[in-house]
Motif scaffolding. Structure first.
Motif, PDB file in Angstrom:
ATOM      1  N   GLY A 129     -68.982 -47.211 -58.789  1.00 18.86           N
ATOM      2  CA  GLY A 129     -69.742 -47.103 -57.466  1.00 18.86           C
ATOM      3  C   GLY A 129     -68.723 -47.356 -56.240  1.00 18.86           C
ATOM      4  O   GLY A 129     -69.226 -47.634 -55.109  1.00 18.86           O
ATOM      5  N   LYS A 130     -67.404 -47.019 -56.567  1.00 18.21           N
ATOM      6  CA  LYS A 130     -66.347 -47.132 -55.510  1.00 18.21           C
ATOM      7  C   LYS A 130     -66.230 -45.677 -54.786  1.00 18.21           C
ATOM      8  O   LYS A 130     -66.231 -44.776 -55.412  1.00 18.21           O
ATOM      9  CB  LYS A 130     -65.044 -47.585 -56.045  1.00 18.21           C
ATOM     10  N   ALA A 131     -66.065 -45.994 -53.395  1.00 18.50           N
ATOM     11  CA  ALA A 131     -65.714 -44.548 -52.858  1.00 18.50           C
ATOM     12  C   ALA A 131     -64.346 -44.399 -53.265  1.00 18.50           C
ATOM     13  O   ALA A 131     -63.555 -45.201 -53.306  1.00 18.50           O
ATOM     14  CB  ALA A 131     -65.880 -45.011 -51.288  1.00 18.50           C
ATOM     15  N   VAL A 132     -64.080 -43.032 -52.928  1.00 17.51           N
ATOM     16  CA  VAL A 132     -62.702 -42.516 -53.425  1.00 17.51           C
ATOM     17  C   VAL A 132     -61.914 -41.539 -52.381  1.00 17.51           C
ATOM     18  O   VAL A 132     -62.467 -40.758 -51.807  1.00 17.51           O
ATOM     19  CB  VAL A 132     -62.679 -41.807 -54.729  1.00 17.51           C
ATOM     20  N   LEU A 133     -60.790 -42.220 -51.966  1.00 11.97           N
ATOM     21  CA  LEU A 133     -59.803 -41.538 -51.183  1.00 11.97           C
ATOM     22  C   LEU A 133     -58.933 -40.556 -52.057  1.00 11.97           C
ATOM     23  O   LEU A 133     -58.086 -41.139 -52.706  1.00 11.97           O
ATOM     24  CB  LEU A 133     -59.047 -42.323 -50.095  1.00 11.97           C
ATOM     25  N   LEU A 134     -59.137 -39.317 -52.046  1.00 14.39           N
ATOM     26  CA  LEU A 134     -58.182 -38.453 -53.113  1.00 14.39           C
ATOM     27  C   LEU A 134     -57.239 -37.737 -52.765  1.00 14.39           C
ATOM     28  O   LEU A 134     -57.300 -37.176 -51.274  1.00 14.39           O
ATOM     29  CB  LEU A 134     -59.376 -37.645 -53.816  1.00 14.39           C
ATOM     30  N   GLU A 135     -56.190 -37.520 -53.346  1.00 17.47           N
ATOM     31  CA  GLU A 135     -54.928 -36.689 -52.918  1.00 17.47           C
ATOM     32  C   GLU A 135     -55.163 -35.179 -53.609  1.00 17.47           C
ATOM     33  O   GLU A 135     -56.310 -34.970 -54.505  1.00 17.47           O
ATOM     34  CB  GLU A 135     -53.768 -37.033 -53.662  1.00 17.47           C
TER      35      GLU A 135
ATOM     36  N   GLN B 137     -63.052 -38.450 -50.183  1.00 17.91           N
ATOM     37  CA  GLN B 137     -62.661 -37.891 -48.735  1.00 17.91           C
ATOM     38  C   GLN B 137     -61.127 -37.236 -49.456  1.00 17.91           C
ATOM     39  O   GLN B 137     -60.504 -38.155 -50.520  1.00 17.91           O
ATOM     40  CB  GLN B 137     -62.484 -38.578 -47.920  1.00 17.91           C
ATOM     41  N   LEU B 138     -60.829 -36.076 -49.151  1.00 22.65           N
ATOM     42  CA  LEU B 138     -59.095 -35.535 -49.428  1.00 22.65           C
ATOM     43  C   LEU B 138     -58.256 -35.867 -48.383  1.00 22.65           C
ATOM     44  O   LEU B 138     -58.529 -35.844 -47.255  1.00 22.65           O
ATOM     45  CB  LEU B 138     -59.321 -34.021 -50.045  1.00 22.65           C
ATOM     46  N   VAL B 139     -57.106 -36.448 -48.991  1.00 28.92           N
ATOM     47  CA  VAL B 139     -55.944 -36.293 -48.008  1.00 28.92           C
ATOM     48  C   VAL B 139     -55.329 -35.004 -47.746  1.00 28.92           C
ATOM     49  O   VAL B 139     -54.117 -34.514 -48.095  1.00 28.92           O
ATOM     50  CB  VAL B 139     -54.941 -37.286 -48.523  1.00 28.92           C
ATOM     51  N   LEU B 140     -56.047 -34.346 -47.240  1.00 29.87           N
ATOM     52  CA  LEU B 140     -55.474 -32.893 -46.552  1.00 29.87           C
ATOM     53  C   LEU B 140     -54.795 -33.249 -45.038  1.00 29.87           C
ATOM     54  O   LEU B 140     -55.667 -32.940 -44.130  1.00 29.87           O
ATOM     55  CB  LEU B 140     -56.564 -31.778 -46.543  1.00 29.87           C
ATOM     56  N   THR B 141     -53.661 -33.843 -45.103  1.00 25.76           N
ATOM     57  CA  THR B 141     -52.968 -34.412 -43.933  1.00 25.76           C
ATOM     58  C   THR B 141     -53.370 -33.797 -42.669  1.00 25.76           C
ATOM     59  O   THR B 141     -53.850 -34.416 -41.426  1.00 25.76           O
ATOM     60  CB  THR B 141     -51.864 -34.750 -44.282  1.00 25.76           C
ATOM     61  N   LYS B 142     -52.980 -32.445 -42.622  1.00 26.72           N
ATOM     62  CA  LYS B 142     -53.060 -31.642 -41.297  1.00 26.72           C
ATOM     63  C   LYS B 142     -54.660 -31.530 -40.915  1.00 26.72           C
ATOM     64  O   LYS B 142     -54.710 -31.348 -39.487  1.00 26.72           O
ATOM     65  CB  LYS B 142     -52.449 -30.109 -41.718  1.00 26.72           C
ATOM     66  N   ARG B 143     -55.546 -31.715 -41.529  1.00 23.59           N
ATOM     67  CA  ARG B 143     -56.957 -31.424 -41.138  1.00 23.59           C
ATOM     68  C   ARG B 143     -57.373 -32.659 -40.298  1.00 23.59           C
ATOM     69  O   ARG B 143     -58.204 -32.714 -39.368  1.00 23.59           O
ATOM     70  CB  ARG B 143     -57.831 -31.667 -42.465  1.00 23.59           C
ATOM     71  N   TYR B 144     -56.507 -33.625 -40.106  1.00 29.48           N
ATOM     72  CA  TYR B 144     -56.737 -35.309 -39.488  1.00 29.48           C
ATOM     73  C   TYR B 144     -56.018 -34.923 -38.028  1.00 29.48           C
ATOM     74  O   TYR B 144     -55.882 -36.005 -37.272  1.00 29.48           O
ATOM     75  CB  TYR B 144     -56.325 -36.275 -40.234  1.00 29.48           C
ATOM     76  N   HIS B 145     -55.261 -33.915 -37.669  1.00 28.37           N
ATOM     77  CA  HIS B 145     -54.381 -33.804 -36.567  1.00 28.37           C
ATOM     78  C   HIS B 145     -55.123 -33.231 -35.690  1.00 28.37           C
ATOM     79  O   HIS B 145     -55.960 -32.032 -35.686  1.00 28.37           O
ATOM     80  CB  HIS B 145     -53.037 -33.186 -36.732  1.00 28.37           C
TER      81      HIS B 145
END
Length: 297
Positions: free
Chosen positions: A96-102, A127-135
């Motif tokens: 039941g843990k939310a996951v922050l995925l690479e 959620q994916l760590v697609l870094t550029k998506r967050y700029h």
């Protein structure tokens, strides 16, 4: 008039971090500990001394095991090789843990499918760590792109990190730029130009690979990927062409430090609200399907 408090305002999301390598220390641990949306609750790695090094600056618990980590958090961030993430992320989701995925979700499509299926079956936020998506620059570019009729596009993501240093790791050297850099650039082309209906690759992913993408709207895009070329600085560039003047996205001048607060806020908001994110495990599986299709045989 009083504004509605953010869903995490009174209770930061307690996040456990799996992994304690250079990327885990430089980005994940530092970002999660910075808050106020999240708190770094615990760190677990297969090398206890590395976990201690990552956890100590932030007063986080050094977990004795993966199960110990799960007992101390409500969400799990992964900063490990794809094969390890594919092994452990389904276990976190089932708890039941939310996951922050690479990215990528896994080392191959079958592993990525298992991660995405586990997240869907458990109904947890991912959620994916697609870094550029967050700029902010990227978000502005995608907003502009959605108003255009794009005929064609060309793009590149080039650097020399695989030639040596912290990121010349085993899985990157084995699989090359397509699996490591590909998710970033394919995601942006798909979002900016339109859904990719067919993709093919030529070349060697460990040296240089060229992708040709056909999009649902009839546009064609091309992407050059390499992590094994000596360039003065990382090059990530997309050019959109059509009936209007070209629109260019270039990361040369952006500060990636601006990504982390947005990434953290998006994740915490989704976890507290229980709402899906735009770049979730399903998106990761979609990107990995395209990567599998583009892999030269």
């Amino acid at each position: 008039m009083t504004s509605t408090p953010a869903p995490w305002a009174h209770r930061p999301v307690e996040v456990g971090l799996v992994g304690a390598g250079p990327w885990a220390r430089a980005m994940h641990a530092r970002m999660l500990a910075a808050g106020p949306e999240t708190r770094l609750a615990a760190v677990w790695a297969r090398r206890p001394e590395a976990a201690q090094q990552a956890a100590e600056p932030y007063g986080a618990h050094v977990a004795a095991s993966f199960d110990d980590l799960l007992d101390r958090c409500e969400a799990v961030a992964f900063a490990v090789p794809p094969a390890v993430q594919a092994e452990l992320a389904p276990l976190a989701a089932k708890q039941g843990k939310a996951v922050l995925l690479e990215k990528p979700l896994g080392p191959d499509l079958a592993a990525a499918q298992r991660v995405a299926d586990a997240v869907a079956d458990a109904g947890v936020v991912s959620q994916l760590v697609l870094t550029k998506r967050y700029h902010p620059t990227t978000r502005a570019f995608l907003e502009t792109a959605r108003t255009l009729e794009v005929t064609g596009a060309r793009s590149c993501y080039l650097h020399g990190a695989f030639l040596g240093g912290d990121f010349a790791t085993g899985w990157r050297l084995e699989h090359g730029a397509l699996l490591d850099l590909g998710p970033h650039l394919i995601d942006l082309l798909d979002a900016a130009v339109g859904p990719i209906t067919h993709i093919r690759g030529t070349g060697d992913p460990r040296r240089w690979i060229e992708l040709t993408c056909e999009h649902a709207n009839g546009a064609v895009s091309q992407a050059s990927l390499s992590g094994s070329v000596q360039v003065p600085r990382v090059q990530t560039r997309i050019e959109l062409f059509g009936s209007e003047s070209p629109v260019v996205y270039d990361t040369a001048e952006i500060d990636h430090e601006e990504c982390w607060p947005i990434l953290r806020r998006d994740f915490a908001t989704a976890v507290r609200a229980g709402t899906p994110t735009e770049v979730d495990a399903r998106r990761g599986l979609y990107l990995q399907t395209l990567i599998e299709q583009a892999t030269p045989r």
